[in-house]
Scaffold this motif. Structure first.
Motif, PDB file in Angstrom:
ATOM      1  N   LEU A  16       0.890  -0.917  -0.162  1.00 19.19           N
ATOM      2  CA  LEU A  16      -0.094  -0.055   0.497  1.00 19.19           C
ATOM      3  C   LEU A  16       0.781   1.269  -0.111  1.00 19.19           C
ATOM      4  CD1 LEU A  16      -2.407  -0.893   2.480  1.00 19.19           C
ATOM      5  CD2 LEU A  16      -3.107  -1.354  -0.153  1.00 19.19           C
ATOM      6  N   ARG A  17       1.824   0.988   0.718  1.00 23.34           N
ATOM      7  CA  ARG A  17       2.913   2.066   1.189  1.00 23.34           C
ATOM      8  C   ARG A  17       3.519   2.390  -0.592  1.00 23.34           C
ATOM      9  NH1 ARG A  17       5.346   1.549   7.042  1.00 23.34           N
ATOM     10  NH2 ARG A  17       4.124   3.050   7.654  1.00 23.34           N
ATOM     11  N   ARG A  18       4.055   2.087  -1.162  1.00 23.78           N
ATOM     12  CA  ARG A  18       4.173   1.236  -2.507  1.00 23.78           C
ATOM     13  C   ARG A  18       3.681   1.624  -3.682  1.00 23.78           C
ATOM     14  NH1 ARG A  18       6.820  -4.500  -3.150  1.00 23.78           N
ATOM     15  NH2 ARG A  18       6.301  -3.543  -5.368  1.00 23.78           N
ATOM     16  N   TRP A  19       2.385   1.534  -3.708  1.00 26.57           N
ATOM     17  CA  TRP A  19       1.476   2.074  -4.499  1.00 26.57           C
ATOM     18  C   TRP A  19       1.061   3.487  -4.601  1.00 26.57           C
ATOM     19  CZ3 TRP A  19      -4.101   4.998  -4.265  1.00 26.57           C
ATOM     20  CH2 TRP A  19      -4.026   4.631  -5.048  1.00 26.57           C
ATOM     21  N   HIS A  20       0.885   4.060  -2.685  1.00 27.20           N
ATOM     22  CA  HIS A  20       0.544   5.192  -2.529  1.00 27.20           C
ATOM     23  C   HIS A  20       1.857   6.540  -3.285  1.00 27.20           C
ATOM     24  CE1 HIS A  20      -1.374   8.811  -0.056  1.00 27.20           C
ATOM     25  NE2 HIS A  20       0.341   8.783   0.196  1.00 27.20           N
ATOM     26  N   VAL A  21       2.963   5.847  -3.163  1.00 21.64           N
ATOM     27  CA  VAL A  21       4.064   6.995  -3.370  1.00 21.64           C
ATOM     28  C   VAL A  21       4.351   6.635  -4.633  1.00 21.64           C
ATOM     29  CG1 VAL A  21       6.824   6.588  -3.669  1.00 21.64           C
ATOM     30  CG2 VAL A  21       5.854   6.229  -1.493  1.00 21.64           C
ATOM     31  N   LEU A  22       3.615   5.744  -5.679  1.00 20.58           N
ATOM     32  CA  LEU A  22       3.035   5.854  -7.240  1.00 20.58           C
ATOM     33  C   LEU A  22       2.380   6.400  -7.383  1.00 20.58           C
ATOM     34  CD1 LEU A  22       4.212   5.478 -10.107  1.00 20.58           C
ATOM     35  CD2 LEU A  22       3.281   3.066  -9.657  1.00 20.58           C
ATOM     36  N   ALA A  41       4.066   4.195 -18.649  1.00 21.16           N
ATOM     37  CA  ALA A  41       4.803   3.981 -18.159  1.00 21.16           C
ATOM     38  C   ALA A  41       4.247   3.443 -16.623  1.00 21.16           C
ATOM     39  CB  ALA A  41       6.030   5.325 -17.818  1.00 21.16           C
ATOM     40  N   ASP A  42       2.987   4.123 -15.929  1.00 23.95           N
ATOM     41  CA  ASP A  42       2.963   4.411 -14.552  1.00 23.95           C
ATOM     42  C   ASP A  42       2.176   3.320 -14.600  1.00 23.95           C
ATOM     43  OD1 ASP A  42       4.669   5.678 -13.374  1.00 23.95           O
ATOM     44  OD2 ASP A  42       3.816   7.578 -13.489  1.00 23.95           O
ATOM     45  N   ARG A  43       1.155   2.749 -15.330  1.00 28.60           N
ATOM     46  CA  ARG A  43      -0.451   2.000 -15.836  1.00 28.60           C
ATOM     47  C   ARG A  43       0.344   0.930 -14.835  1.00 28.60           C
ATOM     48  NH1 ARG A  43      -2.290   3.896 -20.593  1.00 28.60           N
ATOM     49  NH2 ARG A  43      -2.363   5.507 -19.540  1.00 28.60           N
ATOM     50  N   PRO A  44       1.432   0.016 -15.576  1.00 28.88           N
ATOM     51  CA  PRO A  44       1.746  -1.347 -15.595  1.00 28.88           C
ATOM     52  C   PRO A  44       1.837  -1.812 -13.882  1.00 28.88           C
ATOM     53  CG  PRO A  44       2.912  -0.829 -17.906  1.00 28.88           C
ATOM     54  CD  PRO A  44       1.900  -0.011 -16.958  1.00 28.88           C
ATOM     55  N   GLU A  45       2.567  -0.419 -13.333  1.00 31.62           N
ATOM     56  CA  GLU A  45       3.636  -0.929 -12.168  1.00 31.62           C
ATOM     57  C   GLU A  45       2.239  -0.508 -10.980  1.00 31.62           C
ATOM     58  OE1 GLU A  45       6.593   0.479  -8.966  1.00 31.62           O
ATOM     59  OE2 GLU A  45       6.606   1.600 -10.657  1.00 31.62           O
ATOM     60  N   LEU A  46       0.805   0.538 -11.221  1.00 29.76           N
ATOM     61  CA  LEU A  46      -0.122   0.767 -10.131  1.00 29.76           C
ATOM     62  C   LEU A  46      -0.550  -0.390 -10.397  1.00 29.76           C
ATOM     63  CD1 LEU A  46      -0.847   4.189 -11.244  1.00 29.76           C
ATOM     64  CD2 LEU A  46      -0.235   3.810  -8.756  1.00 29.76           C
ATOM     65  N   LEU A  52      -1.519  -7.134  -6.961  1.00 30.34           N
ATOM     66  CA  LEU A  52      -1.095  -7.720  -5.379  1.00 30.34           C
ATOM     67  C   LEU A  52      -1.308  -7.225  -3.632  1.00 30.34           C
ATOM     68  CD1 LEU A  52       2.915  -7.584  -6.710  1.00 30.34           C
ATOM     69  CD2 LEU A  52       1.750  -9.640  -6.069  1.00 30.34           C
ATOM     70  N   ALA A  53      -1.902  -6.451  -3.731  1.00 30.53           N
ATOM     71  CA  ALA A  53      -2.659  -5.680  -2.510  1.00 30.53           C
ATOM     72  C   ALA A  53      -3.709  -6.546  -2.854  1.00 30.53           C
ATOM     73  CB  ALA A  53      -2.613  -3.864  -2.571  1.00 30.53           C
ATOM     74  N   VAL A  54      -4.621  -6.680  -3.315  1.00 26.34           N
ATOM     75  CA  VAL A  54      -5.794  -7.563  -3.345  1.00 26.34           C
ATOM     76  C   VAL A  54      -5.909  -8.963  -2.959  1.00 26.34           C
ATOM     77  CG1 VAL A  54      -7.948  -8.463  -5.095  1.00 26.34           C
ATOM     78  CG2 VAL A  54      -7.067  -5.732  -4.823  1.00 26.34           C
ATOM     79  N   ALA A  55      -4.580  -9.547  -3.708  1.00 28.78           N
ATOM     80  CA  ALA A  55      -4.817 -10.537  -3.009  1.00 28.78           C
ATOM     81  C   ALA A  55      -4.210 -10.916  -2.112  1.00 28.78           C
ATOM     82  CB  ALA A  55      -3.352 -11.164  -3.728  1.00 28.78           C
ATOM     83  N   VAL A  56      -2.786 -10.130  -1.297  1.00 31.59           N
ATOM     84  CA  VAL A  56      -3.097  -9.880   0.171  1.00 31.59           C
ATOM     85  C   VAL A  56      -4.241  -9.793   1.133  1.00 31.59           C
ATOM     86  CG1 VAL A  56      -1.461  -9.179   1.994  1.00 31.59           C
ATOM     87  CG2 VAL A  56      -0.832  -9.396  -0.093  1.00 31.59           C
ATOM     88  N   ILE A  57      -5.142  -8.393   0.795  1.00 36.12           N
ATOM     89  CA  ILE A  57      -6.071  -8.275   1.528  1.00 36.12           C
ATOM     90  C   ILE A  57      -7.245 -10.074   1.653  1.00 36.12           C
ATOM     91  CG2 ILE A  57      -8.360  -6.861   1.673  1.00 36.12           C
ATOM     92  CD1 ILE A  57      -6.582  -4.652   0.290  1.00 36.12           C
ATOM     93  N   LYS A  58      -7.280 -10.423   0.378  1.00 38.89           N
ATOM     94  CA  LYS A  58      -8.468 -11.688   0.328  1.00 38.89           C
ATOM     95  C   LYS A  58      -7.629 -13.044   1.160  1.00 38.89           C
ATOM     96  CE  LYS A  58     -10.179 -10.749  -3.887  1.00 38.89           C
ATOM     97  NZ  LYS A  58     -10.591 -11.300  -5.526  1.00 38.89           N
TER      98      LYS A  58
END
Length: 70
Positions: A16-22, A41-46, A52-58
């Motif tokens: 979540l921190r990495r997503w927020h920084v981006l 350029a940023d869309r794939p990383e976002l 990944l975050a959704v998978a971890v939350i689930k």
């Protein structure tokens, strides 16, 4: 409040921190201004961080909790 106050794992906090920084790098926070779309350029990383975050939350929430990414 800190993320750890909610019982989030270190893995989820990091994602979540990495997503927020981006997102902060690509978003406009001027009131009344439309939020721009992330660059190609940023869309794939976002998207990757979101998946990944959704998978971890689930994995971390009880099975009766429905998680949807919109």
């Amino acid at each position: 409040m800190e993320p750890s106050d909610y019982g989030f794992s270190e893995e989820l906090i990091d994602l979540l921190r990495r997503w927020h920084v981006l997102w902060e790098r690509v978003a406009s926070f001027d009131i009344g201004e439309p939020v721009p779309e992330p660059s190609a350029a940023d869309r794939p990383e976002l998207k990757s961080l979101k998946r990944l975050a959704v998978a971890v939350i689930k994995r971390e929430v009880p099975p009766d909790v429905q998680v949807r990414a919109e």
